[in-house]
Design an enzyme around this catalytic site. Structure first.
Site, PDB file in Angstrom:
ATOM      1  N   GLY A   1       2.230   7.821  -0.362  1.00  0.00           N
ATOM      2  CA  GLY A   1       3.079   8.968  -0.663  1.00  0.00           C
ATOM      3  C   GLY A   1       3.624   8.842  -2.072  1.00  0.00           C
ATOM      4  CB  SER A   2       7.047   9.201  -3.468  1.00  0.00           C
ATOM      5  OG  SER A   2       7.723   8.209  -2.710  1.00  0.00           O
TER       6      SER A   2
ATOM      7  CG  PHE B   1      -1.809   1.198   1.350  1.00  0.00           C
ATOM      8  CD1 PHE B   1      -2.985   1.272   0.635  1.00  0.00           C
ATOM      9  CD2 PHE B   1      -1.465   2.264   2.179  1.00  0.00           C
ATOM     10  CE1 PHE B   1      -3.825   2.380   0.747  1.00  0.00           C
ATOM     11  CE2 PHE B   1      -2.287   3.373   2.299  1.00  0.00           C
ATOM     12  CZ  PHE B   1      -3.478   3.428   1.581  1.00  0.00           C
TER      13      PHE B   1
ATOM     14  CD  GLU C   1       9.684   4.745   1.448  1.00  0.00           C
ATOM     15  OE1 GLU C   1       9.723   5.705   2.255  1.00  0.00           O
ATOM     16  OE2 GLU C   1       9.166   4.842   0.325  1.00  0.00           O
TER      17      GLU C   1
END
Length: 322
Positions: free
Chosen positions: A13-14, A10, A96
């Site tokens: 954001g980017s 999911f 991330e």
């Protein structure tokens, strides 16, 4: 997971507009009890240690929340084959790394009180305990920080506007994101700052009196990425992951085709196999020279063919992400 032999991821954001990995399919979905907020600092993508940018994370709805509204966050779910999941997630862990951790949450497809979850998906969350967490602030302060921040991946405003556009296209209402978008667009209009497909020559004059020297230096460095590109490079999935997930330079082995005719030191747009724009960069070689080395390993051209004294077609320091 939702289906046998697939992993679901999911993105809120980017990942919504630039996943940077191959997937079997994608679809819109939401998670319950969480809200998307610009509370996470970014020193490795959209800001620096001296001047952090702001990117989104999710905060959990308090159990003692007295409102009757259940927090919903819409995003994009990607279906990844089980065989491909491990290297993709490893690359995403690197992408991330600035405070985000993997979690699993239920995802839903239809808005209803009694709807059953579609299944579970992996979600990257930046918790309040991570070192780069900035936390709550006024929308005005958040917008001002985003407006003035630039990092190795490019301008913070481009991250915000891409996110807002993705949500507009989905037809969902995200009050927090859209209010910050409105405030940043007002700042851009006031300072005559344009979107990524136009020049930003006026930005340094507008910020001379209020920005620290480091910000001015970065803004000057990044002006070159916001003029009109002279060509395009289409790259394969491996190259997409290398430059968008692992912060690598673009090598000829990952280039599929060249569009346009341009000299070396030119600004070009980088496309994936679906013709989606993922990056921009300044080339070390002309279009004619790149065509000579498309698909080649470094040993086949680097310091062996006349004139090819650089290994990368575009160095990482000369790339920004869109």
């Amino acid at each position: 997971m939702c289906e046998d032999m697939f992993v679901y991821l999911f993105g809120y954001g980017s990942l919504m507009w630039r996943p940077g990995f191959p997937y079997s399919r994608k679809f819109n979905a939401y998670i319950k009890g969480w809200k998307r907020v610009f509370y996470q600092g970014s020193t490795d993508h959209r800001g620096t240690v001296e001047n952090p940018g702001r990117v989104v994370t999710l905060i959990k709805q308090p159990e003692d929340d007295k409102s009757n509204e259940v927090w919903l966050t819409w995003g994009t779910v990607y279906s990844i084959s089980d065989d491909a999941a491990m290297p993709i997630l490893k690359n995403l862990d690197y992408r991330e790394k600035g405070g985000y951790e993997r979690h699993e949450l239920d995802v839903f497809l239809e808005e209803a009180d009694d709807v059953e979850p579609y299944g579970k998906a992996i979600v990257y969350l930046a918790t309040t305990e991570n070192l780069e967490f900035l936390g709550e602030d006024t929308n005005e302060n958040i917008a001002n920080q985003i407006f003035r921040s630039i990092g190795p991946s490019g301008r913070n405003i481009d991250y915000l506007l891409k996110l807002a556009n993705s949500l507009h296209d989905m037809g969902v209402n995200d009050k927090h994101v859209f209010e910050i978008e409105r405030l940043v667009l007002e700042l851009m209009s006031h300072h005559k700052i344009n979107h990524h497909n136009e020049t930003i020559e006026n930005i340094t004059d507008s910020l001379l009196s209020s920005s620290p020297d480091k910000s001015l230096e970065l803004l000057n460095q990044h002006k070159r990425f916001y003029s009109k590109p002279l060509g395009q490079l289409c790259i394969d999935d491996g190259a997409v992951q290398a430059i968008s997930q692992r912060a690598k330079s673009l090598l000829p082995v990952g280039i599929i085709s060249v569009f346009g005719k341009f000299p070396k030191d030119s600004l070009v747009t980088i496309l994936d196999v679906n013709s989606s724009q993922i990056s921009r960069g300044i080339t070390n070689y002309s279009s004619d020279e790149i065509n000579l080395i498309i698909g080649k390993q470094s040993k086949d051209y680097f310091n062996t063919l006349t004139g090819f004294t650089k290994e990368a077609v575009i160095d990482h320091d000369n790339l920004i992400l869109l």
